[in-house]
Design a protein around this motif. Structure first.
Motif, mmCIF file in Angstrom:
data_model
loop_
_atom_site.group_PDB
_atom_site.id
_atom_site.type_symbol
_atom_site.label_atom_id
_atom_site.label_comp_id
_atom_site.label_asym_id
_atom_site.label_seq_id
_atom_site.Cartn_x
_atom_site.Cartn_y
_atom_site.Cartn_z
ATOM 1 N N SER A 150 -7.056 6.412 -0.509
ATOM 2 C CA SER A 150 -8.055 6.209 -1.561
ATOM 3 C C SER A 150 -9.353 5.652 -0.978
ATOM 4 O O SER A 150 -9.371 5.034 0.095
ATOM 5 C CB SER A 150 -7.518 5.242 -2.620
ATOM 6 O OG SER A 150 -7.389 3.940 -2.083
ATOM 7 N N GLU A 204 -0.691 7.865 -1.422
ATOM 8 C CA GLU A 204 -1.602 7.738 -2.564
ATOM 9 C C GLU A 204 -2.691 6.686 -2.340
ATOM 10 O O GLU A 204 -3.889 7.005 -2.291
ATOM 11 C CB GLU A 204 -0.807 7.410 -3.836
ATOM 12 C CG GLU A 204 0.252 8.431 -4.208
ATOM 13 C CD GLU A 204 1.586 8.182 -3.525
ATOM 14 O OE1 GLU A 204 2.539 8.929 -3.827
ATOM 15 O OE2 GLU A 204 1.670 7.239 -2.695
ATOM 16 N N THR A 205 -2.295 5.430 -2.188
ATOM 17 C CA THR A 205 -3.283 4.352 -2.091
ATOM 18 C C THR A 205 -3.978 4.331 -0.742
ATOM 19 O O THR A 205 -5.186 4.077 -0.644
ATOM 20 C CB THR A 205 -2.617 2.992 -2.351
ATOM 21 O OG1 THR A 205 -1.957 3.029 -3.618
ATOM 22 C CG2 THR A 205 -3.648 1.862 -2.364
ATOM 23 N N ILE A 232 0.846 -1.195 0.000
ATOM 24 C CA ILE A 232 0.000 0.000 0.000
ATOM 25 C C ILE A 232 0.881 1.245 0.000
ATOM 26 O O ILE A 232 1.598 1.511 0.970
ATOM 27 C CB ILE A 232 -0.932 0.028 1.224
ATOM 28 C CG1 ILE A 232 -1.787 -1.241 1.292
ATOM 29 C CG2 ILE A 232 -1.814 1.266 1.187
ATOM 30 C CD1 ILE A 232 -2.707 -1.450 0.115
ATOM 31 N N TYR A 238 -9.133 1.826 -0.487
ATOM 32 C CA TYR A 238 -8.518 1.328 0.744
ATOM 33 C C TYR A 238 -9.413 1.603 1.950
ATOM 34 O O TYR A 238 -9.456 0.803 2.904
ATOM 35 C CB TYR A 238 -7.146 1.958 0.963
ATOM 36 C CG TYR A 238 -6.429 1.367 2.160
ATOM 37 C CD1 TYR A 238 -5.823 0.116 2.083
ATOM 38 C CD2 TYR A 238 -6.395 2.040 3.380
ATOM 39 C CE1 TYR A 238 -5.192 -0.447 3.182
ATOM 40 C CE2 TYR A 238 -5.763 1.486 4.485
ATOM 41 C CZ TYR A 238 -5.163 0.243 4.384
ATOM 42 O OH TYR A 238 -4.550 -0.316 5.481
ATOM 43 N N LYS A 280 -5.755 -4.380 -5.884
ATOM 44 C CA LYS A 280 -7.030 -4.531 -6.594
ATOM 45 C C LYS A 280 -7.460 -5.989 -6.639
ATOM 46 O O LYS A 280 -8.663 -6.293 -6.558
ATOM 47 C CB LYS A 280 -6.934 -3.951 -8.010
ATOM 48 C CG LYS A 280 -5.932 -4.638 -8.914
ATOM 49 C CD LYS A 280 -5.922 -4.001 -10.298
ATOM 50 C CE LYS A 280 -4.933 -4.707 -11.229
ATOM 51 N NZ LYS A 280 -4.914 -4.074 -12.582
#
Length: 236
Positions: A41, A37-38, A33, A44, A225
């Motif tokens: 999200s 950024e992720t 992760i 997440y 994903k």
């Protein structure tokens, strides 16, 4: 279902959970992760609403967040490996006392430094935060040196979950160029002992996306994903 640890990079405290999983010999997968950024999200936030790492998807399909909770979950299945203890024992209490210190004092000491790095603009505000953070980090190291005493490991003569968690935080001193382990004889020996441990070397290699050799139950990486797809399929 194979448990999945969602770990944060760069320099996430989830490093300690990777080490603990290696020591536990349990089967597990990892999902990388990126921060921020992720981790921030909406995808997440489906598994951790407050957008923090680590998060553990257990073999039963439940999500656990917060390092202390994750480490205790891992430890409950690794008592025979000697890294944790049965609830209700004196050793269990000692372990949780050390984990609590590492979480509330040692980890928290770095908070001003992380905030200065991630949010504060250059100038007086940043300089104040950095000075305050360095003072807190030095005090936390002094306290931990006292708690360690002349022991080889944080709780005695063998590594436990506390040592795994310590290592995930201790390396931040190099990252932020703050407390030097040369100033703390006991902690310096502990740090060097951990750096030589195969599980710690594995966790470093994982974070840096280098060739990593597991001596535990590592069952491979899963893209975030794809992990979400597995979770959705299992819930259907």
């Amino acid at each position: 279902m194979t448990q999945i640890l969602f770990y944060g990079v760069p320099e996430g405290c989830s490093f300690g959970s990777i080490v603990a999983l290696e020591w536990s010999k349990q089967s597990y997968q990892l999902s990388r992760i990126a921060m921020p950024e992720t981790v921030t999200s909406q995808a997440y936030r489906q598994i951790n609403p407050i957008a923090e790492t680590p998060t553990l998807l257990t073999a039963e399909g439940e999500f656990i967040s917060e390092s202390m909770a994750i480490l205790n979950h891992i430890g409950a299945g690794a008592i025979e490996q000697g890294i944790a203890f049965k609830q209700g024992t004196k050793d269990f209490d000692r372990l949780n006392q050390m984990l609590a210190f590492l979480n509330t004092t040692f980890f928290n000491a770095y908070s001003p430094l992380w905030y200065a790095l991630e949010h504060a603009s250059a100038g007086d505000e940043s300089e104040t935060l950095i000075a305050y953070g360095k003072t807190k980090v030095s005090k936390a190291h002094e306290d931990l040196e006292l708690l360690l005493g002349d022991k080889q490991w944080l709780l005695g003569d063998r590594p436990t979950l506390a040592d795994a968690y310590f290592m995930g935080i201790a390396r931040w001193s190099n990252f932020h160029k703050t407390a030097s382990y040369a100033d703390y004889t006991g902690l310096k020996k502990l740090y060097e002992r951990l750096e030589a441990d195969p599980a710690v070397k594995f966790a470093h290699a994982i974070e840096h996306e280098e060739s990593a050799q597991s001596r535990g139950g590592f069952a491979g990486h899963v893209e975030f994903k794809n992990a979400l797809q597995q979770i959705a399929k299992a819930a259907a």
